[in-house]
Scaffold this motif. Structure first.
Motif, PDB file in Angstrom:
ATOM      1  N   TYR A  22      92.300   9.950  15.412  1.00  0.00           N
ATOM      2  CA  TYR A  22      92.346   9.852  16.861  1.00  0.00           C
ATOM      3  C   TYR A  22      90.934   9.717  17.413  1.00  0.00           C
ATOM      4  O   TYR A  22      90.025  10.445  17.000  1.00  0.00           O
ATOM      5  CB  TYR A  22      92.988  11.102  17.464  1.00  0.00           C
ATOM      6  CG  TYR A  22      94.470  11.232  17.196  1.00  0.00           C
ATOM      7  CD1 TYR A  22      95.325  10.136  17.302  1.00  0.00           C
ATOM      8  CD2 TYR A  22      95.022  12.474  16.866  1.00  0.00           C
ATOM      9  CE1 TYR A  22      96.679  10.268  17.065  1.00  0.00           C
ATOM     10  CE2 TYR A  22      96.384  12.607  16.629  1.00  0.00           C
ATOM     11  CZ  TYR A  22      97.204  11.497  16.728  1.00  0.00           C
ATOM     12  OH  TYR A  22      98.541  11.618  16.503  1.00  0.00           O
ATOM     13  N   ASP A  52      88.486  10.442  22.883  1.00  0.00           N
ATOM     14  CA  ASP A  52      89.123  10.539  24.196  1.00  0.00           C
ATOM     15  C   ASP A  52      90.648  10.513  24.122  1.00  0.00           C
ATOM     16  O   ASP A  52      91.329  10.495  25.144  1.00  0.00           O
ATOM     17  CB  ASP A  52      88.641   9.402  25.098  1.00  0.00           C
ATOM     18  CG  ASP A  52      88.944   8.014  24.502  1.00  0.00           C
ATOM     19  OD1 ASP A  52      89.287   7.951  23.306  1.00  0.00           O
ATOM     20  OD2 ASP A  52      88.820   7.028  25.230  1.00  0.00           O
ATOM     21  N   HIS A  53      91.208  10.527  22.924  1.00  0.00           N
ATOM     22  CA  HIS A  53      92.660  10.515  22.767  1.00  0.00           C
ATOM     23  C   HIS A  53      93.219  11.897  23.101  1.00  0.00           C
ATOM     24  O   HIS A  53      92.595  12.920  22.834  1.00  0.00           O
ATOM     25  CB  HIS A  53      93.022  10.137  21.319  1.00  0.00           C
ATOM     26  CG  HIS A  53      94.462   9.819  21.113  1.00  0.00           C
ATOM     27  ND1 HIS A  53      95.408  10.790  20.880  1.00  0.00           N
ATOM     28  CD2 HIS A  53      95.123   8.632  21.106  1.00  0.00           C
ATOM     29  CE1 HIS A  53      96.590  10.227  20.733  1.00  0.00           C
ATOM     30  NE2 HIS A  53      96.452   8.909  20.860  1.00  0.00           N
ATOM     31  N   GLU A  54      94.421  11.944  23.703  1.00  0.00           N
ATOM     32  CA  GLU A  54      94.990  13.229  24.089  1.00  0.00           C
ATOM     33  C   GLU A  54      95.240  14.121  22.876  1.00  0.00           C
ATOM     34  O   GLU A  54      95.316  15.345  23.003  1.00  0.00           O
ATOM     35  CB  GLU A  54      96.284  13.031  24.870  1.00  0.00           C
ATOM     36  CG  GLU A  54      97.457  12.515  24.044  1.00  0.00           C
ATOM     37  CD  GLU A  54      98.764  12.558  24.829  1.00  0.00           C
ATOM     38  OE1 GLU A  54      98.721  12.902  26.022  1.00  0.00           O
ATOM     39  OE2 GLU A  54      99.815  12.259  24.231  1.00  0.00           O
ATOM     40  N   ARG A  73      93.183  14.909  20.792  1.00  0.00           N
ATOM     41  CA  ARG A  73      91.988  15.723  20.560  1.00  0.00           C
ATOM     42  C   ARG A  73      91.869  16.874  21.553  1.00  0.00           C
ATOM     43  O   ARG A  73      90.999  17.725  21.410  1.00  0.00           O
ATOM     44  CB  ARG A  73      90.746  14.834  20.654  1.00  0.00           C
ATOM     45  CG  ARG A  73      90.633  13.781  19.562  1.00  0.00           C
ATOM     46  CD  ARG A  73      90.324  14.399  18.220  1.00  0.00           C
ATOM     47  NE  ARG A  73      90.060  13.383  17.203  1.00  0.00           N
ATOM     48  CZ  ARG A  73      89.772  13.669  15.935  1.00  0.00           C
ATOM     49  NH1 ARG A  73      89.704  14.919  15.542  1.00  0.00           N
ATOM     50  NH2 ARG A  73      89.574  12.699  15.059  1.00  0.00           N
ATOM     51  N   GLN A  76      98.054   1.154  18.833  1.00  0.00           N
ATOM     52  CA  GLN A  76      97.889   2.554  19.189  1.00  0.00           C
ATOM     53  C   GLN A  76      97.273   3.305  18.021  1.00  0.00           C
ATOM     54  O   GLN A  76      97.531   2.993  16.861  1.00  0.00           O
ATOM     55  CB  GLN A  76      99.248   3.177  19.549  1.00  0.00           C
ATOM     56  CG  GLN A  76      99.905   2.591  20.790  1.00  0.00           C
ATOM     57  CD  GLN A  76      99.195   2.996  22.064  1.00  0.00           C
ATOM     58  OE1 GLN A  76      98.812   4.150  22.237  1.00  0.00           O
ATOM     59  NE2 GLN A  76      99.005   2.034  22.965  1.00  0.00           N
ATOM     60  N   ALA A  77      96.457   4.320  18.333  1.00  0.00           N
ATOM     61  CA  ALA A  77      95.820   5.123  17.298  1.00  0.00           C
ATOM     62  C   ALA A  77      96.883   5.773  16.423  1.00  0.00           C
ATOM     63  O   ALA A  77      97.846   6.360  16.924  1.00  0.00           O
ATOM     64  CB  ALA A  77      94.938   6.202  17.925  1.00  0.00           C
TER      65      ALA A  77
END
Length: 798
Positions: free
Chosen positions: A522, A525-527, A529, A643-644
């Motif tokens: 991730y 800035d991915h949620e 994290r 998407q990650a």
């Protein structure tokens, strides 16, 4: 807790002797029965006899000629044991009797003297391994009585599973109290009658520890003769699973099983100094316990010390230095009350869990100590002689008094329903020795042997137990929300839809390994994290709360595949946690509900001559489509995206018509799959439950149309910049309410053409009529016009 029904009869006159019925009653009161064991006589024809004479054998030095009686004429018998004399009561097998193992007894001639039967040992009767001497009974044994009846055979032993909150049930009196309450009959406590002489214990008692000890009592008995316990006491201990040792030790165990209060005996001559003190051990102090192990003590160990140091671990095990031995004739009997968590910690740390510690861990009644002590010394005097000093020591560090609870009848009605009268409730509570005053509210005084009763709802549970759970009618529980909410019912439908699609529900831990976030790559800035960290994790591998369901499901895939299951299809519905305030309550982290699935191996129906197809993106899309149809979700749009955590080019986001993202479907990124030891493709998806079910109402009933359906195909040449889903949605919208079902069945693109050919099948049906050719022509034209407006070109002609 093993309960002998013969022993139990001392404390209550039960209306039945059927062990199955008694077990059923105890289980109805909330006490599980692990087993019921029948104890039967492994012999026949054995009676209690009295030895009349003992004389040497005229022609043998190692055997004797005896005469015994079972109430009639003297009987001559030869015996090789020397541990008895004339006047002893014994177990006698007359000719015709059969002993353990099928050994027949007859008349034998030994060195010219006839022996008419046999005086038996424990081993010959199958009652133990002792065979060095015959079994000598107590002097009061009734001559002529069937020996099986004398030893209380047949008997049944119930092994009860006692819950941690019921220390009172770890005693015969406690079990009798429960059964008495159920049957509405009185129970009895053992009488304590002391024959004492003037004097007081030669040792003083102090409690230096501020915590850990509640009460310490000591009685002294002098001139006691150490030896074996009478047979009746040893048999009862064996039935309860306790090994007899000596009369002093056996008495402490007997009273513990009878009243539920453990005791400990000290050899008074081996106690150093004139004071016993209860204190916390100092670091690196040592104590050799009764099992011969040297214990390294810490400041967390509560000990009893004499003038030279620790002499026992409080409530856990005594010390070897003050152990009762064969030469002991002066005993300090100790009954103390200890703090349950202290004993629990000590017994676990030293690996010394015993019958005593099991009771202290639950919480022994502190107001029972002196009664238990008096009962123990009285019983010891009965079987071992000696003189009991009339003085005693009773040091109370922390007083424990009964407490009161106010019980409203309305609380009983609210919880259990109507049909209860205050007078009946009062009788129920009084039957378990609770004090009752008043009617509504009922003031209930709780004795200290019931530490589990602290709230009105606890008393309501007692009323329910004593009323009998079987006497309550079946009903659907309803809370303040009047049953399942609409959103809960929709989530249940979602779960059913996933199960119907062929997936199995999984429940993974809410804790996450930080390495899993790295495995999913991730971005910062991915949620995923935005983690909530656990302040005191049990281990580093569970130090954060999960921000997604996929890591747990992927781990479950790996576990199943590593154990030989290659085709695995799992889903989970649960909460995830983010390091941001919740909209509902800013004091707690945001914790939305998510739904996710993960599938590996092969999935779907098995084809003729082949297995199910290997999973890929279309597996995820198929599962999503199944959910859409089962849930009647008609607002989804699937768009290709990256998407990650997902495979680039094999991933799509699902967006509602309101523009909100519902979730993602696709294949797990190959690098992530490799980190989790998953070799083939993995179909995955994760959705926001609240957004997914928003707008999904109760499933309406629609009468199926009885009119024929119409099927036709349309194929279009579509520019590369127009998504297939956009073309599909436009044509379906143009068909209007007549559209029933459809799908894409062919995609083709030439090597040099910048357009691709996509073919759709449509099924139309009217609810109230048969569609005419003219209507169908007009509808098809509207669908083609919608496609042309997007830049598509119809292949062929209408």
């Amino acid at each position: 807790m093993k309960v002998s029904l013969r022993w139990l009869a001392e404390y209550i006159d039960l209306p039945t002797k059927d062990p199955a019925e008694i077990a059923r009653v105890l289980e109805s009161l909330g006490h599980a029965i692990e087993s019921v064991t029948e104890l039967t006589a492994d012999w026949s024809g054995v009676q209690v006899a009295e030895v009349l004479t003992v004389a040497p054998h005229p022609d043998a030095d190692k055997i004797r000629v005896c005469t015994v009686t079972t109430g009639g004429d003297p009987i001559q018998v030869i015996c090789g044991a020397w541990n008895f004399d004339a006047g002893a009561k014994v177990a006698f097998a007359a000719p015709g009797a059969v002993l353990a193992g099928g050994f027949d007894i007859g008349v034998r001639t030994i060195r010219g003297v006839e022996s008419h039967g046999m005086i038996c040992s424990e081993k010959e009767l199958g009652l133990g391994e002792e065979h060095g001497g015959i079994l000598v009974l107590e002097s009061g044994a009734p001559v002529g009585e069937d020996f099986a009846e004398f030893v209380e055979f047949p008997d049944f032993v119930l092994d009860l599973e006692i819950t941690p909150n019921r220390p009172d049930m770890m005693s015969m009196v406690g079990v009798a109290r429960e059964l008495g309450a159920f049957y509405g009959i009185p129970h009895r406590r053992p009488s304590v009658e002391l024959e004492t002489v003037p004097g007081k214990p030669s040792v003083g008692v102090t409690i230096s520890a501020e915590t850990g000890a509640n009460r310490f009592t000591v009685r002294e008995i002098r001139g006691v003769a150490i030896g074996a316990s009478p047979f009746w006491l040893r048999r009862r201990l064996k039935a309860a699973g306790v090994r007899p040792i000596s009369n002093i030790v056996d008495v402490t165990n007997y009273v513990m099983l009878e009243l539920g209060h453990p005791l400990h005996s000290f050899d008074a001559e081996r106690v150093r100094g004139d004071v016993l003190d209860v204190r916390w051990a100092t670091q690196d102090e040592k104590l050799v316990t009764l099992d011969g192990v040297e214990r390294q003590l810490t400041s967390s160990d509560l000990v009893i010390v004499d003038g030279e140091g620790p002499t026992s671990l409080a409530g856990t095990m005594g010390g070897l230095d003050s152990e009762v031995v064969e030469s002991t004739n002066r005993v300090y009997m100790e009954a103390a009350s200890w703090d349950p968590p202290t004993i629990l910690f000590m017994s676990r740390r030293h690996g010394l869990r015993s019958e005593a510690s099991a009771r202290f861990e639950r919480g022994v009644d502190p107001n029972l100590s002196l009664e238990a002590n008096s009962r123990a010394v009285a019983l010891l005097q009965q079987i071992g002689g000696g003189e009991i000093l009339d003085g005693h020591i009773d040091v109370v560090k922390h007083q424990h008094a009964p407490w009161s609870i106010s019980l409203q009848m309305s609380e009983i009605m609210r919880t259990l329903g109507p049909g209860f009268e205050a007078v009946d409730v009062a009788k129920m509570l009084e039957s378990i020795d609770l004090g009752v005053e008043g009617w509504d509210p009922i003031k209930v005084t709780v004795p200290t042997f019931r530490p589990d009763l602290t709230r009105p709802i606890d008393l309501v549970e007692e009323v329910a137990r004593l009323r009998g759970f079987d006497n309550f009618g079946a009903s659907v529980p309803r809370g303040t929300g009047s049953g399942w909410s609409a959103s809960q019912r929709i989530v249940m439908r979602l779960r059913d839809a996933l199960v119907g699609a062929g997936l199995h529900e999984a429940l993974s831990l809410s804790f996450l390994n930080p390495g899993d976030l790295d495995a999913f790559s991730y971005p910062s800035d991915h949620e995923g994290r935005a983690v909530v960290r656990v302040k005191n994790p049990l281990r580093e591998e569970e130090s954060i709360l999960r921000t997604g369901l996929l890591p747990g499901l992927v781990r479950a895939l790996r576990y199943n595949r590593s154990h030989g299951t290659q085709d695995v299809a799992l889903f989970e519905i649960g909460k995830v946690f983010f390091d941001r305030p919740s909209a509902a309550d800013p004091r707690i982290p945001d914790q939305p509900d998510r739904m996710a699935f993960a599938v590996s191996g092969s999935f779907g129906p098995t084809e003729l001559g082949a297995g199910a197809r290997p999973v890929d993106f279309y597996t995820a899309a198929g599962i999503w489509q199944s959910v859409v149809e089962s849930m009647s979700i008609d607002c989804e749009i699937v768009k290709a995206d990256d998407q990650a955590g997902y495979h680039p080019g094999r991933c799509a986001i699902v967006v509602g018509r309101n523009g909100l993202r519902l979730g993602v479907i696709g294949e797990l990124h190959p690098a992530i799959a490799e980190r989790f030891d998953l070799e083939a493709r993995v179909a995955v998806g994760e959705f926001d439950v609240d957004r997914l079910v928003d707008g999904v109402g109760e499933r309406p009933f629609v009468s199926p149309s009885v009119f024929p359906r119409v099927e036709f195909d349309l194929a279009f040449l579509l520019p590369q910049d127009v998504e297939a889903v956009t073309l599909w949605s436009a044509t379906v919208e143009a068909a209007g309410d007549l559209f029933e079902h459809g799908w894409i069945f062919d995609v083709y693109q030439g090597r040099q053409d910048d357009r691709r050919s996509i073919a759709f099948r449509y099924i139309l049906r009217a609810a109230d009529r048969t569609l005419t050719g003219a209507e169908l022509a007009e509808i098809r034209k509207s669908m083609v016009d919608a496609a042309v407006a997007l830049g598509a070109e119809l292949r062929g002609k209408l």
